[in-house]
Write an enzyme that holds these catalytic residues in place. Sequence first.
Site, mmCIF file in Angstrom:
data_model
loop_
_atom_site.group_PDB
_atom_site.id
_atom_site.type_symbol
_atom_site.label_atom_id
_atom_site.label_comp_id
_atom_site.label_asym_id
_atom_site.label_seq_id
_atom_site.Cartn_x
_atom_site.Cartn_y
_atom_site.Cartn_z
ATOM 1 N N GLU A 143 0.845 -1.216 0.000
ATOM 2 C CA GLU A 143 0.000 0.000 0.000
ATOM 3 C C GLU A 143 0.870 1.253 0.000
ATOM 4 O O GLU A 143 0.576 2.225 -0.696
ATOM 5 C CB GLU A 143 -0.918 -0.009 1.224
ATOM 6 C CG GLU A 143 -2.045 -1.021 1.107
ATOM 7 C CD GLU A 143 -2.877 -1.164 2.374
ATOM 8 O OE1 GLU A 143 -4.018 -1.608 2.259
ATOM 9 O OE2 GLU A 143 -2.380 -0.843 3.467
ATOM 10 N N LYS A 177 -13.378 6.065 11.770
ATOM 11 C CA LYS A 177 -11.934 6.069 11.458
ATOM 12 C C LYS A 177 -11.311 7.457 11.650
ATOM 13 O O LYS A 177 -10.080 7.586 11.676
ATOM 14 C CB LYS A 177 -11.706 5.628 10.006
ATOM 15 C CG LYS A 177 -12.287 4.277 9.641
ATOM 16 C CD LYS A 177 -11.454 3.146 10.174
ATOM 17 C CE LYS A 177 -11.914 1.780 9.722
ATOM 18 N NZ LYS A 177 -11.763 1.512 8.303
#
Length: 234
Positions: free
Chosen positions: A108, A126
């Site tokens: 990533e 989040k």
Amino acid sequence: MTADRDARKREAAMAAVAMVQDGMVVGLGTGSTAAFAIDGLIARVRAGLRIVGIPTSERSAKQAREGGITLTDFAAHPKVDLTIDGADEIACETLDLVKGLGGALLREKIVAAASERLVIIADEPKLVPNLGSTCPVPVEVVPFGHETTAARLASLGARPVLRMATAKPFRTDGGNLILDCHFGRITDPRGLERALSATVGVVETGLFIGMASVALVATDTGVVRLEREGLPAA
Ligand code: 5RP
């Protein structure tokens, strides 16, 4: 509750999918939220969108390939136009991130670093004032000597926990291990990232500092778009 969260994740994902244009090289993130985005891209490809994808994990590669997205690599496409990925925490003021609870942080970060724009998709839980508030920082380490690497990470203030996959240590796509490092509230994420990265045995850290261009966060009242200060609108 999970169904609600999934619906939110899908909303954020679809807002990011709408940013993808014909001819783009698209970074394909990993995790439950990114999987909704890959589904959305598959639907658009079936409707005629022409893109190529660079996946951040074997899991995402499989999903994309089976759905008909053409995959590419950095030899053919050194630059990625736009990457859509999830996150475990998003610092609301800076858009600094914790990533890697899904285990794909190394690929990533490589894909994010090669991307013109990194679009982060998430649901509201989040979003945090300070990184480290709700989750540990995943740190990918080489298997050899991981116990001594863990001790060095502990000397930086972490409580490192070796990630397990049932009875055996979890292995990343690169064959490495993950130490989930509990720090509590992190006051200097950039400094911590430098210190973790400089630790012998560490391959990569789940702190993504100054990388996200935009965060699309699904809330009760719709998808909120947050942009990192100092960047032109994505
Ligand atoms: C994987 C990741 C994921 O983006 C992160 O864990 C978020 O996953 P989810 O969308 O399932 O909550 O960093 O390495």
